[in-house]
Design a protein around this motif. Structure first.
Motif, PDB file in Angstrom:
ATOM      1  N   ASP A 143       0.924  -1.500  -0.083  1.00 49.42           N
ATOM      2  CA  ASP A 143       0.094   0.081  -0.310  1.00 49.42           C
ATOM      3  C   ASP A 143       0.616   1.151  -0.079  1.00 49.42           C
ATOM      4  O   ASP A 143       0.414   2.219  -0.820  1.00 49.42           O
ATOM      5  N   ALA A 144       1.809   0.932   0.980  1.00 44.63           N
ATOM      6  CA  ALA A 144       3.210   2.282   0.396  1.00 44.63           C
ATOM      7  C   ALA A 144       3.525   2.113  -1.197  1.00 44.63           C
ATOM      8  O   ALA A 144       3.698   3.870  -1.307  1.00 44.63           O
ATOM      9  N   GLY A 167      -0.066   3.062  -3.193  1.00 40.01           N
ATOM     10  CA  GLY A 167      -0.506   4.279  -3.234  1.00 40.01           C
ATOM     11  C   GLY A 167      -2.375   3.814  -3.542  1.00 40.01           C
ATOM     12  O   GLY A 167      -3.046   2.758  -3.847  1.00 40.01           O
ATOM     13  N   GLU A 168      -2.884   4.517  -2.799  1.00 37.53           N
ATOM     14  CA  GLU A 168      -4.168   4.774  -2.913  1.00 37.53           C
ATOM     15  C   GLU A 168      -5.130   4.698  -4.686  1.00 37.53           C
ATOM     16  O   GLU A 168      -5.976   3.947  -4.825  1.00 37.53           O
ATOM     17  N   ARG A 169      -3.921   4.929  -5.161  1.00 44.40           N
ATOM     18  CA  ARG A 169      -4.871   4.829  -6.459  1.00 44.40           C
ATOM     19  C   ARG A 169      -4.958   3.042  -7.028  1.00 44.40           C
ATOM     20  O   ARG A 169      -5.386   3.433  -8.004  1.00 44.40           O
TER      21      ARG A 169
END
Length: 399
Positions: free
Chosen positions: A342-343, A346-348
């Motif tokens: 997730d790092a 990213g949320e995209r």
């Protein structure tokens, strides 16, 4: 017609208590087949954020949205108790990782998936020979994938194991439709690779060889994670689910992942697989010594029998210094997965973990050691003054 892979499949079926097994040229191709078969397009898949980024791109290629799970900081296993009900209710599947061979809590995950009516898929690439809840890893899910590049060292091949044998023929047809034809040049390169690597090690040419690959633009991992290339990735996500738009990511470290195997590959795979039990015994012995050390936050199972971990994740305060200390003894540390997915993405491109602290801590401190070099590794760490890292109770951990 008898399959060219029948003997390999029969041997793996026996290890899994009779589960139907399908040979695949790579674990990643087997996982893609499973995701396409069991998950609806656009579905959300719970997975570990401390995982090979190739697996992340396979999930995307299958037209699915990765959802990152909380982890137990002691061994990097999934922590289902830390997943909120709001996340569970939106899932289409759960994908285990069994990181380094440490089993994820398959019995609890199986029960939760049954309640929700969603499939449990097991990535057992690191976990041939590991057990959980009295069953082999890979015998809990609707499907499981195994790699023959890890414990066996065949550097090719794997299996897709399925709970419902009626699905085998359809999956075999889907596999064959995805395969690229066998090529003599690829077969010869595969057969020559172990000798080239052995020569490089004997002449201590590993570093110059890697430098040459980087200079030629052939080294695909300049860091632990491959380059994300977000704009290109965004365009790939706009295409229908398929491996082709994601090929440049999914092929990393294994360009032949879709190649139909030739007789040379299959012959070497058979020889390697025939020696697997001896290899597993060596992994068990080294795992026992490493788990008993000051650098482990794990305990031996209650029966005192160590699992045959592919790598044992020791926990050290300064991982970079520990890697350097081992390198001075010519002990290579691989299979690092830092930062968490997730790092990295990213949320995209992924739903972040609802409790990311455990995964971030584990990714930063885990030092995966080959258990066959347990004594050398422990001697090097102790001589260097490496300090153990101890996870705080605040980081969680269900077990």
């Amino acid at each position: 017609m008898v399959s060219a892979y029948a003997d390999l499949e029969d041997g793996m079926r026996a290890r899994l208590g009779g589960r139907e097994c399908l040979y695949v040229p790579s674990c990643r191709l087997g996982l893609y087949l499973a995701l396409r078969r069991w998950c609806p397009p656009g579905g959300r898949v719970l997975m570990s954020p401390v995982n090979d980024d190739v697996i992340f791109f396979v999930v995307l290629a299958a037209g699915l949205r990765p959802v990152q799970a909380p982890l137990d900081p002691r061994d990097g296993s999934l922590d289902p108790a830390a997943v909120p009900d709001t996340v569970w209710s939106g899932l289409s599947a759960v994908l285990t990782t069994n990181l380094y061979g440490n089993p994820d809590p398959a019995p609890a995950l199986r029960e939760r998936c049954d309640r929700l009516g969603i499939p449990l898929l097991e990535d057992a690439a690191h976990a041939i020979g590991s057990t959980v809840g009295g069953r082999p890893v890979g015998a809990w899910g609707d499907a499981a994938v195994f790699s023959l590049s890890k414990h066996t060292g065949a550097k090719t091949g794997g299996f897709l194991a399925v709970a419902d044998p009626a699905l085998r023929d359809g999956l075999a047809a889907e596999r064959d439709a995805l395969l690229h034809p066998a090529r003599l040049t690829k077969e010869l390169a595969y057969l020559a690779r172990p000798y080239a690597e052995s020569t490089a090690r004997a002449l201590r040419l590993a570093r110059p060889a890697h430098a040459a690959l980087r200079a030629l633009g052939l080294h695909e991992r300049p860091a632990i994670r491959m380059p994300l290339r977000p704009e290109e990735l965004g365009r790939a996500l706009g295409a229908p689910p398929s491996l082709d738009p994601f090929h440049s990511w999914v092929r990393v470290d294994m360009h032949d992942y879709r190649l139909r195997p030739g007789t040379g590959r299959l012959g070497r795979t058979r020889r390697k697989l025939a020696a697997l039990d001896t290899v597993l015994d060596a992994h068990r012995a080294g795992t026992a010594r490493l788990l008993a050390s000051e650098y482990s936050a794990q305990d031996l199972p209650v029966d005192g029998t160590a699992p045959p971990l592919f790598r044992v994740p020791l926990l050290v305060e300064d991982r970079d210094a520990a890697v350097a200390a081992l390198a001075r003894r010519r002990i290579t540390v691989g299979y690092l997965y830092d930062p968490p997915l997730d790092a990295y993405a990213g949320e995209r491109f992924t739903d972040p973990s609802p409790a990311p602290e455990g995964a971030a801590w584990f990714a930063r401190h885990a030092l995966p050691v080959d258990p066959r070099r347990a004594d050398e590794a422990l001697a090097a760490l102790r001589a260097s003054g490496a300090r153990p890292a101890v996870p705080s109770p605040a980081l969680g951990g269900a077990r």
